[in-house]
Design a protein around this motif. Structure first.
Motif, PDB file in Angstrom:
ATOM      1  N   GLU A 248     -29.281  13.671 -44.335  1.00 44.28           N
ATOM      2  CA  GLU A 248     -30.691  13.809 -43.964  1.00 44.28           C
ATOM      3  C   GLU A 248     -30.740  14.763 -42.783  1.00 44.28           C
ATOM      4  O   GLU A 248     -30.042  14.549 -41.781  1.00 44.28           O
ATOM      5  N   ASN A 259     -29.807  14.244 -39.145  1.00 47.70           N
ATOM      6  CA  ASN A 259     -30.448  13.023 -38.667  1.00 47.70           C
ATOM      7  C   ASN A 259     -29.548  11.839 -38.982  1.00 47.70           C
ATOM      8  O   ASN A 259     -29.167  11.087 -38.106  1.00 47.70           O
ATOM      9  N   GLU A 260     -29.219  11.688 -40.249  1.00 45.31           N
ATOM     10  CA  GLU A 260     -28.262  10.628 -40.594  1.00 45.31           C
ATOM     11  C   GLU A 260     -27.627  10.887 -41.940  1.00 45.31           C
ATOM     12  O   GLU A 260     -28.036  11.780 -42.679  1.00 45.31           O
TER      13      GLU A 260
END
Ligand code: ATP
Ligand code: MG
Length: 362
Positions: A248, A259-260
């Motif tokens: 992400e 983001n992750e």
């Protein structure tokens, strides 16, 4: 080949549906309280009891030749223990990195890849000083058990009342990133080490939940796909990963920050069912079954619209949309299905998506 899937949700359902045409068979592990409706009819479902041994679970699953998980929040000790009976992909270590935000971000940074600025925090941390240092808004996120914006607090500025973080919840603080767009990259790595990535996808959220995706993400800066793929390759190799991993991403000033990570097939990759030559579910199944990956290119623009707590729209509204219904009961905000659309003309596709969103979420 028999594949055991930990979990009985829509991702397990779509993995099985993608594997069936190849002659693969599936069994599913249901948690003590889990509703197995999404996978009912797709193979044997074994309901485990609290504290049951890995051997007994392996037997209950019908001795699968390979085991995978549809979810990130899985008992890592169970994954490790199951490895004594059959290969488990992704491996426990990779899942455990992704389960914990601080571990995950440290791992990403250790590979030389950017994230939002972040710090581990505790009850004594001066959040106001940290907000000035990392940047407002300041996001407080629990290290574990966070999803769809849950266990996450946002401080817009020094005057925002401080959140009441539940006792004993380990957290990080993250500086706000003024992103232009949210993107994701779904990547697959086969057991022979070959990596295949899908085109970058543009994601639109409402209330912290994915509402719709466009793929390939329109008008990206030149070279961005290659940069994202390079990141994915580095991460996949460092984790010795087999299967699908999703990045992400934030697009900030033309560059990517992660983001992750999600150690699994991902909602933002559902469009591949109609829009890519091989869908993410089939490629995950191929990877864990030791088969070569299929081509990931997208012949024409695609979109996916989630059904969040709503029944499917009247097919008359968008006859070309392909419905994927998860056999779940409809509750407010719950992911119960999605619609996939493709069109050779991106502007027509975007218009259809806007119309659908307007009808579903007036
Ligand atoms: P999900 O399970 O849907 O991925 P999550 O609970 O894991 O959600 P995050 O992905 O970390 O949470 O954050 C949810 C959303 O909040 C992001 O998609 C983004 O829109 C916003 N967000 C999170 N962190 C930041 C940040 N540092 N800067 C700006 N926006 C952020
Ligand atoms: Mg997220």
């Amino acid at each position: 080949m028999k594949i055991g899937i930990i979990g009985c949700g829509q991702l397990a359902r779509m993995l099985a549906l993608a594997g069936w045409p190849r002659g693969l068979s599936f069994s599913f592990l249901a948690g003590p309280q889990e509703d197995p409706a999404p996978v009912t009819g797709l193979g044997p479902i074994y309901r485990m009891s609290e504290g049951e041994s890995a051997e007994s679970i392996y037997e209950g699953l019908g001795r699968p030749e390979v085991i995978t998980t549809e979810r990130e929040q899985v008992d890592v000790a169970l994954l490790s223990a199951l490895k004594a009976f059959a290969p488990v992909y992704p491996e426990a270590h990779a899942v455990s990195v992704c389960q914990h935000r601080a571990r995950e971000k440290q791992f990403i940074n250790d590979q030389g890849i950017a994230t939002a600025p972040w710090r581990p925090i505790d009850g004594k941390t001066d959040l106001i000083a940290l907000g000035h240092q990392l940047g407002w808004p300041l996001f407080i996120k629990s290290c574990e058990d966070g999803y769809d914006g849950y266990n996450q607090w946002r401080l817009n500025g020094p005057d925002t009342p401080l959140p009441e973080i539940p006792e004993g919840v380990e957290c990080i603080a993250e500086g706000g990133v003024a992103f232009e767009r949210e993107l994701s990259l779904v990547a697959a790595r086969a057991s022979n080490g070959k990596v295949a990535c899908y085109p970058l996808t543009e994601n639109h959220h409402t209330g912290g939940i994915l509402q719709h995706s466009l793929a390939p993400a329109p008008s990206l800066p030149e070279g961005l796909q290659a940069k994202a793929e390079e990141m994915a390759r580095r991460l996949l190799e460092a984790l010795n990963y087999v299967g699908v991993l999703t990045l992400e991403l934030f697009l900030v000033d033309g560059e990517l920050k992660i983001n992750e990570l999600a150690p699994r097939v991902h909602n933002s990759g559902h469009w591949t069912q109609s829009g890519a030559l091989t869908c993410q579910f089939e490629n995950h199944v191929r990877a864990i079954a030791g088969l070569p990956l299929g081509p990931t290119s997208a012949p024409q623009p695609s979109a996916m619209v989630n059904l969040l707590g709503v029944e499917p729209p009247n097919p008359v509204i968008c006859p070309d949309a392909k419905l994927h219904w998860y056999n779940k009961s409809v509750r407010p905000g719950r992911k119960v299905g999605h619609l996939n659309l493709t069109h050779s003309d991106p502007s027509q596709l975007h218009r259809q998506v806007e119309e659908l969103v307007a009808v579903l979420y007036p």
